[in-house]
Design a protein around this motif. Structure first.
Motif, PDB file in Angstrom:
ATOM      1  N   TYR A  10     -14.350  52.042 -65.190  1.00 38.41           N
ATOM      2  CA  TYR A  10     -14.313  51.934 -66.645  1.00 38.41           C
ATOM      3  C   TYR A  10     -13.048  52.632 -67.134  1.00 38.41           C
ATOM      4  CZ  TYR A  10     -16.140  51.298 -71.350  1.00 38.41           C
ATOM      5  OH  TYR A  10     -16.316  50.877 -72.652  1.00 38.41           O
ATOM      6  N   GLN A  11     -12.588  52.222 -68.302  1.00 37.57           N
ATOM      7  CA  GLN A  11     -11.369  52.806 -68.844  1.00 37.57           C
ATOM      8  C   GLN A  11     -11.654  54.133 -69.526  1.00 37.57           C
ATOM      9  OE1 GLN A  11      -8.796  50.059 -70.679  1.00 37.57           O
ATOM     10  NE2 GLN A  11      -7.350  51.580 -71.443  1.00 37.57           N
ATOM     11  N   LEU A  12     -10.828  55.119 -69.204  1.00 33.84           N
ATOM     12  CA  LEU A  12     -10.900  56.435 -69.821  1.00 33.84           C
ATOM     13  C   LEU A  12      -9.500  56.789 -70.291  1.00 33.84           C
ATOM     14  CD1 LEU A  12     -12.575  58.957 -70.481  1.00 33.84           C
ATOM     15  CD2 LEU A  12     -12.076  59.806 -68.177  1.00 33.84           C
ATOM     16  N   GLY A  13      -9.267  56.656 -71.587  1.00 33.25           N
ATOM     17  CA  GLY A  13      -7.899  56.769 -72.084  1.00 33.25           C
ATOM     18  C   GLY A  13      -7.097  55.599 -71.585  1.00 33.25           C
ATOM     19  N   ASN A  14      -5.984  55.900 -70.923  1.00 37.07           N
ATOM     20  CA  ASN A  14      -5.217  54.794 -70.329  1.00 37.07           C
ATOM     21  C   ASN A  14      -5.377  54.757 -68.816  1.00 37.07           C
ATOM     22  OD1 ASN A  14      -3.721  57.011 -69.631  1.00 37.07           O
ATOM     23  ND2 ASN A  14      -1.770  56.260 -70.433  1.00 37.07           N
ATOM     24  N   ARG A  15      -6.413  55.414 -68.312  1.00 39.06           N
ATOM     25  CA  ARG A  15      -6.718  55.404 -66.887  1.00 39.06           C
ATOM     26  C   ARG A  15      -7.945  54.533 -66.623  1.00 39.06           C
ATOM     27  NH1 ARG A  15      -4.727  59.805 -63.919  1.00 39.06           N
ATOM     28  NH2 ARG A  15      -2.895  60.669 -64.958  1.00 39.06           N
ATOM     29  N   ILE A  16      -8.006  53.964 -65.433  1.00 42.04           N
ATOM     30  CA  ILE A  16      -9.211  53.298 -64.950  1.00 42.04           C
ATOM     31  C   ILE A  16      -9.822  54.222 -63.908  1.00 42.04           C
ATOM     32  CG2 ILE A  16     -10.168  51.286 -63.800  1.00 42.04           C
ATOM     33  CD1 ILE A  16      -9.114  50.679 -66.570  1.00 42.04           C
ATOM     34  N   VAL A  17     -11.051  54.682 -64.164  1.00 48.26           N
ATOM     35  CA  VAL A  17     -11.694  55.631 -63.257  1.00 48.26           C
ATOM     36  C   VAL A  17     -12.960  55.021 -62.676  1.00 48.26           C
ATOM     37  CG1 VAL A  17     -10.774  57.621 -64.507  1.00 48.26           C
ATOM     38  CG2 VAL A  17     -13.052  56.757 -65.073  1.00 48.26           C
ATOM     39  N   ARG A  18     -13.316  55.481 -61.496  1.00 48.31           N
ATOM     40  CA  ARG A  18     -14.598  55.101 -60.909  1.00 48.31           C
ATOM     41  C   ARG A  18     -15.708  55.754 -61.712  1.00 48.31           C
ATOM     42  NH1 ARG A  18     -11.288  55.810 -56.004  1.00 48.31           N
ATOM     43  NH2 ARG A  18     -10.933  53.696 -55.220  1.00 48.31           N
ATOM     44  N   ILE A 182     -10.767  58.347 -80.152  1.00 46.77           N
ATOM     45  CA  ILE A 182     -11.692  59.063 -79.271  1.00 46.77           C
ATOM     46  C   ILE A 182     -11.937  58.189 -78.049  1.00 46.77           C
ATOM     47  CG2 ILE A 182     -14.071  59.892 -79.023  1.00 46.77           C
ATOM     48  CD1 ILE A 182     -12.319  61.722 -80.694  1.00 46.77           C
ATOM     49  N   VAL A 183     -11.693  58.756 -76.848  1.00 51.13           N
ATOM     50  CA  VAL A 183     -11.813  57.953 -75.632  1.00 51.13           C
ATOM     51  C   VAL A 183     -13.117  58.208 -74.890  1.00 51.13           C
ATOM     52  CG1 VAL A 183      -9.301  57.828 -75.394  1.00 51.13           C
ATOM     53  CG2 VAL A 183     -10.591  59.589 -74.138  1.00 51.13           C
ATOM     54  N   CYS A 184     -13.819  59.292 -75.213  1.00 52.19           N
ATOM     55  CA  CYS A 184     -15.096  59.539 -74.552  1.00 52.19           C
ATOM     56  C   CYS A 184     -15.963  60.470 -75.387  1.00 52.19           C
ATOM     57  CB  CYS A 184     -14.913  60.119 -73.145  1.00 52.19           C
ATOM     58  SG  CYS A 184     -14.070  61.698 -73.074  1.00 52.19           S
ATOM     59  N   VAL A 185     -17.260  60.341 -75.187  1.00 49.25           N
ATOM     60  CA  VAL A 185     -18.251  61.218 -75.808  1.00 49.25           C
ATOM     61  C   VAL A 185     -19.087  61.803 -74.678  1.00 49.25           C
ATOM     62  CG1 VAL A 185     -20.265  61.358 -77.329  1.00 49.25           C
ATOM     63  CG2 VAL A 185     -18.313  59.891 -77.947  1.00 49.25           C
ATOM     64  N   GLN A 186     -19.226  63.129 -74.677  1.00 47.01           N
ATOM     65  CA  GLN A 186     -19.976  63.806 -73.621  1.00 47.01           C
ATOM     66  C   GLN A 186     -21.165  64.524 -74.260  1.00 47.01           C
ATOM     67  OE1 GLN A 186     -18.993  67.468 -70.786  1.00 47.01           O
ATOM     68  NE2 GLN A 186     -17.707  65.693 -70.340  1.00 47.01           N
ATOM     69  N   ASN A 187     -22.359  63.976 -74.053  1.00 48.63           N
ATOM     70  CA  ASN A 187     -23.579  64.491 -74.665  1.00 48.63           C
ATOM     71  C   ASN A 187     -24.700  64.600 -73.651  1.00 48.63           C
ATOM     72  OD1 ASN A 187     -22.459  64.660 -77.225  1.00 48.63           O
ATOM     73  ND2 ASN A 187     -23.714  63.065 -78.136  1.00 48.63           N
ATOM     74  N   HIS A 188     -25.761  65.280 -74.050  1.00 51.23           N
ATOM     75  CA  HIS A 188     -26.965  65.398 -73.225  1.00 51.23           C
ATOM     76  C   HIS A 188     -27.717  64.063 -73.261  1.00 51.23           C
ATOM     77  CE1 HIS A 188     -31.005  67.746 -72.508  1.00 51.23           C
ATOM     78  NE2 HIS A 188     -30.686  66.953 -71.502  1.00 51.23           N
ATOM     79  N   TYR A 189     -27.916  63.494 -72.077  1.00 47.82           N
ATOM     80  CA  TYR A 189     -28.593  62.195 -71.997  1.00 47.82           C
ATOM     81  C   TYR A 189     -29.090  61.999 -70.583  1.00 47.82           C
ATOM     82  CZ  TYR A 189     -29.314  57.129 -72.552  1.00 47.82           C
ATOM     83  OH  TYR A 189     -29.857  55.861 -72.615  1.00 47.82           O
ATOM     84  N   ASN A 190     -30.335  61.553 -70.458  1.00 46.82           N
ATOM     85  CA  ASN A 190     -30.881  61.194 -69.152  1.00 46.82           C
ATOM     86  C   ASN A 190     -32.123  60.338 -69.355  1.00 46.82           C
ATOM     87  OD1 ASN A 190     -33.113  62.990 -69.582  1.00 46.82           O
ATOM     88  ND2 ASN A 190     -31.973  64.693 -68.701  1.00 46.82           N
ATOM     89  N   LEU A 191     -32.873  60.130 -68.285  1.00 43.78           N
ATOM     90  CA  LEU A 191     -34.043  59.255 -68.340  1.00 43.78           C
ATOM     91  C   LEU A 191     -35.020  59.625 -69.451  1.00 43.78           C
ATOM     92  CD1 LEU A 191     -35.183  58.571 -64.670  1.00 43.78           C
ATOM     93  CD2 LEU A 191     -35.035  56.883 -66.501  1.00 43.78           C
TER      94      LEU A 191
END
Length: 287
Positions: A10-18, A182-191
């Motif tokens: 997936y794209q993260l900023g201008n990088r493609i990351v696993r 904004i290139v990413c959001v980092q939040n608490h999330y799980n099942l």
């Protein structure tokens, strides 16, 4: 091609990351404070992650503080060109290890320079503004203008390439986007902690990565029993199933499970190869 490619990219900023990455939080000492018991083992974990194909590492200079970034530099510098290092700003550690807000203009500027120095970088690829929220825990509404005004200026100076946000509400994400992309959001999330279901879907439509923290936690005994049952049926660990569910949940989800053990790292990365059949997904979705 590595095994991790089976989970996609997936794209993260201008990088493609696993989509299967690594979180460095557990490389510090107990309570994410002070040095690890075994620095050599921490270095081994980082090098094993890179060897396995991980190209997205999440860290922060307030882990330790300074400890994880210094270990990352010792283990991996000079960095592979495809490695994307993501850090967080907005907190500091007290002398007793307390987590404290650090979001004034001088705090944020100092944090950027601390990250650059300890990681050995000329610029930060992605910096997440970690909002303090409800006493450092759950997100709480409040303007983000003071923080992103400062960060936008640091970005213009070339010290930060891309910006994200952490521990944020949907409204705060939208407000932040009025100042900077904004290139990413980092939040608490799980099942079982799925307050961000709608936000995950919104961000996917906008092409923005979502990076869940605490991917396994908050389970009731009954939920844990059900998760263990699914894992047993699939010949996997509960953590692998929880991570595989996140990968299946939405293509914009990037995972950063952390560990200080090479064995545990290998188990976590194995979730990239785990395919959940429809009946397993149905059972997990019912949590």
């Amino acid at each position: 091609m590595t095994d991790l490619d089976q989970a996609g990219t997936y794209q993260l900023g201008n990088r493609i990351v696993r989509r299967m990455g690594y979180g460095a939080m557990q490389l510090a000492g107990p309570g994410v404070f002070g040095p690890p018991k075994d620095r050599a083992a921490a270095i081994d974990v980082l090098r094993a992650a890179i060897e396995a194909g991980v190209n997205h590492i999440d860290t922060s200079d307030f882990y330790g503080p300074h400890v994880t970034n210094q270990i990352i530099r010792e283990a991996l510098h000079p960095y592979e060109p495809k490695l994307t290092l993501v850090t967080k700003l907005g907190a500091r550690r007290g002398p007793d290890g307390a987590w404290l807000p650090a979001n004034s203009p001088s705090d944020l500027t100092q944090a950027v320079h601390d990250n650059l120095r300890n990681l050995g970088l000329d610029y930060i690829e992605v910096a997440n503004m970690r909002l303090w929220g409800d006493d450092g825990r759950a997100p709480a509404e409040g303007t983000v203008e003071p923080y992103f005004t400062v960060l936008a200026d640091l970005q213009r100076q070339g010290l930060i390439r891309h910006l994200g946000i952490s521990n944020a509400t949907a409204k705060q994400v939208e407000e932040a986007r009025t100042f900077v992309p904004i290139v990413c959001v980092q939040n608490h999330y799980n099942l079982v902690h799925r307050d961000d279901d709608a936000l995950v879907d919104t961000l996917y439509r906008q092409g923005i990565a979502y990076v869940p923290f605490f991917p396994l936690g908050g389970f009731s005994p009954l939920q844990s029993e059900r998760l263990n049952k699914v894992a047993s049926e699939l010949g996997a660990t509960p953590m692998q199933v929880a991570l595989a569910w996140l990968l299946a949940r939405s293509p914009n989800i990037l995972l950063i499970p952390g560990t200080s053990s090479v064995t545990h790292l290998t188990q976590n990365l194995g979730a990239a190869n785990l395919r959940l059949p429809p009946e397993a997904m149905a059972a997990l979705n019912s949590f």
